[in-house]
Design a protein around this motif. Structure first.
Motif, PDB file in Angstrom:
ATOM      1  N   SER A  34       3.447 -12.079   1.892  1.00 35.30           N
ATOM      2  CA  SER A  34       2.075 -12.116   2.400  1.00 35.30           C
ATOM      3  C   SER A  34       1.233 -10.970   1.843  1.00 35.30           C
ATOM      4  O   SER A  34       0.066 -11.159   1.477  1.00 35.30           O
ATOM      5  CB  SER A  34       2.074 -12.087   3.934  1.00 35.30           C
ATOM      6  N   ALA A  35       1.822  -9.774   1.756  1.00 30.57           N
ATOM      7  CA  ALA A  35       1.074  -8.627   1.218  1.00 30.57           C
ATOM      8  C   ALA A  35       0.772  -8.827  -0.260  1.00 30.57           C
ATOM      9  O   ALA A  35      -0.345  -8.564  -0.732  1.00 30.57           O
ATOM     10  CB  ALA A  35       1.871  -7.338   1.431  1.00 30.57           C
ATOM     11  N   GLY A  36       1.759  -9.296  -1.018  1.00 28.23           N
ATOM     12  CA  GLY A  36       1.556  -9.515  -2.442  1.00 28.23           C
ATOM     13  C   GLY A  36       0.524 -10.591  -2.716  1.00 28.23           C
ATOM     14  O   GLY A  36      -0.305 -10.454  -3.625  1.00 28.23           O
ATOM     15  N   SER A  37       0.548 -11.670  -1.936  1.00 27.57           N
ATOM     16  CA  SER A  37      -0.431 -12.737  -2.129  1.00 27.57           C
ATOM     17  C   SER A  37      -1.849 -12.243  -1.850  1.00 27.57           C
ATOM     18  O   SER A  37      -2.796 -12.591  -2.565  1.00 27.57           O
ATOM     19  CB  SER A  37      -0.098 -13.921  -1.220  1.00 27.57           C
ATOM     20  N   ALA A  38      -1.994 -11.418  -0.813  1.00 23.80           N
ATOM     21  CA  ALA A  38      -3.315 -10.865  -0.503  1.00 23.80           C
ATOM     22  C   ALA A  38      -3.798  -9.944  -1.614  1.00 23.80           C
ATOM     23  O   ALA A  38      -4.982  -9.958  -1.985  1.00 23.80           O
ATOM     24  CB  ALA A  38      -3.259 -10.116   0.825  1.00 23.80           C
ATOM     25  N   LEU A  39      -2.901  -9.133  -2.159  1.00 23.60           N
ATOM     26  CA  LEU A  39      -3.270  -8.255  -3.268  1.00 23.60           C
ATOM     27  C   LEU A  39      -3.658  -9.065  -4.498  1.00 23.60           C
ATOM     28  O   LEU A  39      -4.610  -8.721  -5.209  1.00 23.60           O
ATOM     29  CB  LEU A  39      -2.120  -7.301  -3.600  1.00 23.60           C
ATOM     30  N   PHE A  40      -2.932 -10.154  -4.757  1.00 18.37           N
ATOM     31  CA  PHE A  40      -3.278 -10.954  -5.936  1.00 18.37           C
ATOM     32  C   PHE A  40      -4.654 -11.583  -5.783  1.00 18.37           C
ATOM     33  O   PHE A  40      -5.411 -11.684  -6.765  1.00 18.37           O
ATOM     34  CB  PHE A  40      -2.228 -12.028  -6.200  1.00 18.37           C
ATOM     35  N   GLU A  41      -5.003 -12.005  -4.571  1.00 16.14           N
ATOM     36  CA  GLU A  41      -6.342 -12.547  -4.364  1.00 16.14           C
ATOM     37  C   GLU A  41      -7.402 -11.497  -4.699  1.00 16.14           C
ATOM     38  O   GLU A  41      -8.451 -11.817  -5.265  1.00 16.14           O
ATOM     39  CB  GLU A  41      -6.507 -13.034  -2.922  1.00 16.14           C
ATOM     40  N   TYR A 198      -4.533  -6.075 -16.638  1.00 14.87           N
ATOM     41  CA  TYR A 198      -3.295  -5.861 -15.878  1.00 14.87           C
ATOM     42  C   TYR A 198      -3.126  -4.400 -15.436  1.00 14.87           C
ATOM     43  O   TYR A 198      -2.070  -4.029 -14.952  1.00 14.87           O
ATOM     44  CB  TYR A 198      -2.092  -6.299 -16.728  1.00 14.87           C
ATOM     45  N   ASP A 199      -4.178  -3.610 -15.597  1.00 15.84           N
ATOM     46  CA  ASP A 199      -4.126  -2.205 -15.168  1.00 15.84           C
ATOM     47  C   ASP A 199      -5.538  -1.756 -14.817  1.00 15.84           C
ATOM     48  O   ASP A 199      -6.146  -0.952 -15.522  1.00 15.84           O
ATOM     49  CB  ASP A 199      -3.527  -1.337 -16.276  1.00 15.84           C
ATOM     50  N   ASP A 200      -6.056  -2.285 -13.715  1.00 16.12           N
ATOM     51  CA  ASP A 200      -7.447  -2.060 -13.336  1.00 16.12           C
ATOM     52  C   ASP A 200      -7.675  -0.639 -12.834  1.00 16.12           C
ATOM     53  O   ASP A 200      -6.756   0.044 -12.381  1.00 16.12           O
ATOM     54  CB  ASP A 200      -7.862  -3.062 -12.249  1.00 16.12           C
ATOM     55  N   ARG A 201      -8.921  -0.216 -12.894  1.00 18.07           N
ATOM     56  CA  ARG A 201      -9.270   1.158 -12.518  1.00 18.07           C
ATOM     57  C   ARG A 201      -9.110   1.428 -11.026  1.00 18.07           C
ATOM     58  O   ARG A 201      -8.879   2.562 -10.617  1.00 18.07           O
ATOM     59  CB  ARG A 201     -10.713   1.457 -12.941  1.00 18.07           C
ATOM     60  N   GLN A 202      -9.225   0.398 -10.190  1.00 10.28           N
ATOM     61  CA  GLN A 202      -9.067   0.591  -8.744  1.00 10.28           C
ATOM     62  C   GLN A 202      -7.602   0.703  -8.317  1.00 10.28           C
ATOM     63  O   GLN A 202      -7.322   1.066  -7.174  1.00 10.28           O
ATOM     64  CB  GLN A 202      -9.716  -0.571  -7.988  1.00 10.28           C
ATOM     65  N   GLY A 203      -6.684   0.354  -9.199  1.00 11.57           N
ATOM     66  CA  GLY A 203      -5.264   0.450  -8.865  1.00 11.57           C
ATOM     67  C   GLY A 203      -4.742  -0.706  -8.033  1.00 11.57           C
ATOM     68  O   GLY A 203      -3.643  -0.607  -7.465  1.00 11.57           O
ATOM     69  N   ILE A 204      -5.476  -1.817  -7.979  1.00 12.26           N
ATOM     70  CA  ILE A 204      -5.019  -2.963  -7.182  1.00 12.26           C
ATOM     71  C   ILE A 204      -3.779  -3.595  -7.822  1.00 12.26           C
ATOM     72  O   ILE A 204      -2.817  -3.957  -7.129  1.00 12.26           O
ATOM     73  CB  ILE A 204      -6.127  -4.016  -7.018  1.00 12.26           C
ATOM     74  N   THR A 205      -3.797  -3.715  -9.145  1.00  9.60           N
ATOM     75  CA  THR A 205      -2.639  -4.302  -9.829  1.00  9.60           C
ATOM     76  C   THR A 205      -1.419  -3.395  -9.691  1.00  9.60           C
ATOM     77  O   THR A 205      -0.289  -3.876  -9.547  1.00  9.60           O
ATOM     78  CB  THR A 205      -2.944  -4.567 -11.309  1.00  9.60           C
ATOM     79  N   ALA A 206      -1.634  -2.097  -9.712  1.00  8.42           N
ATOM     80  CA  ALA A 206      -0.515  -1.164  -9.506  1.00  8.42           C
ATOM     81  C   ALA A 206       0.086  -1.348  -8.116  1.00  8.42           C
ATOM     82  O   ALA A 206       1.315  -1.362  -7.949  1.00  8.42           O
ATOM     83  CB  ALA A 206      -1.000   0.275  -9.697  1.00  8.42           C
ATOM     84  N   ALA A 207      -0.771  -1.518  -7.106  1.00  5.43           N
ATOM     85  CA  ALA A 207      -0.271  -1.739  -5.746  1.00  5.43           C
ATOM     86  C   ALA A 207       0.473  -3.070  -5.649  1.00  5.43           C
ATOM     87  O   ALA A 207       1.508  -3.172  -4.976  1.00  5.43           O
ATOM     88  CB  ALA A 207      -1.436  -1.712  -4.758  1.00  5.43           C
ATOM     89  N   PHE A 208      -0.039  -4.087  -6.336  1.00  3.68           N
ATOM     90  CA  PHE A 208       0.615  -5.394  -6.370  1.00  3.68           C
ATOM     91  C   PHE A 208       2.011  -5.274  -6.989  1.00  3.68           C
ATOM     92  O   PHE A 208       2.988  -5.828  -6.475  1.00  3.68           O
ATOM     93  CB  PHE A 208      -0.261  -6.340  -7.190  1.00  3.68           C
TER      94      PHE A 208
END
Length: 314
Positions: A34-41, A198-208
């Motif tokens: 659930s956490a990963g799916s939310a991050l991917f969105e 695949y390496d955004d400045r906000q770090g969302i992909t890193a958290a994913f």
């Protein structure tokens, strides 16, 4: 009183198999709790992540081209359907679709999506199938005797190695009465654009990416120190693919499934490969699975394509 943790045995087995290998790997299907799916969105809405919005634009702009390959009274079969968001572009425009078969591994989530589609498309037969798209799946009765069109958007084909991608397309080619297969494909382009996606400045992909380690801690009884792993996106020119890695900052010993896995400083775990295609390499892949590329509309920048495959002559 704390409840005892329920161990996900399949996750433990696959994780250990990958972490014993050299180099270490983890399968990307385990991103999507659930956490990963939310991050991917959230990733799909990032300015650096062009695939989702670009594919949506292509589908809307070229829906007439798609319509020419969708027979009357057809069944649309979507692999890895998720929330069926892009599918609604087709359902709204292509009235010749009589049956929609969303296929997804999450049974509960799929049931909710199917119920919502039933409400919004009362004249459409929605026949969901819960299962792994990498396996042979029985088609539901409403779709069996109809002409069929496959739908696999989102460039997910790129997450499969070439043998897996070929096998998936071959299974679809073997559906009875199959007419076409609509495939989202990310294209080869400059390295910087790919790496930024695949390496955004906000770090969302890193958290994913790191969330997979959190999931191993929660569901597999592992004890990863997640903060000691860095996210890294790499372009592999030899294989025309972006790779996501988790790189150990320092030596670490991790317990999982009764075993100890050691990490050296700088050692990485590859968590995803995303293959990128050219018209030639996609044509080669399709041909090896019994298809030919009938059309391949792209955006103006040539970032992404929606390929329309039709059965090749035997």
């Amino acid at each position: 009183m704390n409840r005892p943790m329920t161990v996900n045995a399949a996750l433990v087995a696959e994780a250990l198999d990958g972490l014993r290998s050299d180099p270490k790997v983890l399968h990307p299907k385990w991103f999507y709790d659930s956490a990963g799916s939310a991050l991917f969105e959230r990733i799909t809405e990032l300015p650096e992540y062009y695939p989702t919005r670009t594919e949506v634009g292509i589908l809307r702009a070229h829906v007439d081209a798609l319509a020419r390959h969708v027979p009357e009274d057809a069944a649309l079969i979507e692999l890895g359907s998720g929330a069926s968001t892009k599918t609604r572009i087709l359902l709204d425009a292509l009235r010749q679709i009589a049956v929609y078969v969303p296929v997804d591994i999450s049974r509960d989530f799929l049931a909710g999506v199917a119920a919502d589609l039933d409400r919004h498309y009362p004249d459409l037969v929605v026949a969901p199938v819960a299962g792994d798209i990498m396996q042979d799946l029985p088609l539901p009765e409403p779709a069996r005797r109809r002409r069929k069109v496959g739908f696999f958007p989102g460039s997910t084909i790129g997450n499969l190695d070439p043998a897996e991608a070929r096998a998936l397309l071959r299974r679809a080619r073997d559906w009875p009465y199959v007419a076409a297969f609509v495939l989202g494909v990310d294209l080869v382009k400059d390295r910087d654009t790919l790496v930024r996606a695949y390496d955004d400045r906000q770090g969302i992909t890193a958290a994913f990416n790191r969330n997979m380690l959190h999931r191993l801690n929660r569901e597999a009884g592992a004890d990863f120190d997640v903060a000691r792993f860095d996210h890294e996106a790499r372009w592999n020119d030899d294989h025309a693919r972006i790779e996501m890695h988790l790189v150990a900052r320092a030596p670490q010993k991790v317990r999982i499934g009764g075993e100890t896995v050691c990490f050296a400083p700088g050692e990485s775990v590859r968590t995803e490969c995303s293959h990128k295609y050219t018209r030639q390499t996609l044509g080669d892949l399709a041909g090896a699975a019994g298809w030919r590329v009938a059309d391949m509309p792209t955006d103006e920048g040539g970032l992404f394509a929606v390929a329309i495959l039709v059965p090749a002559p035997a």
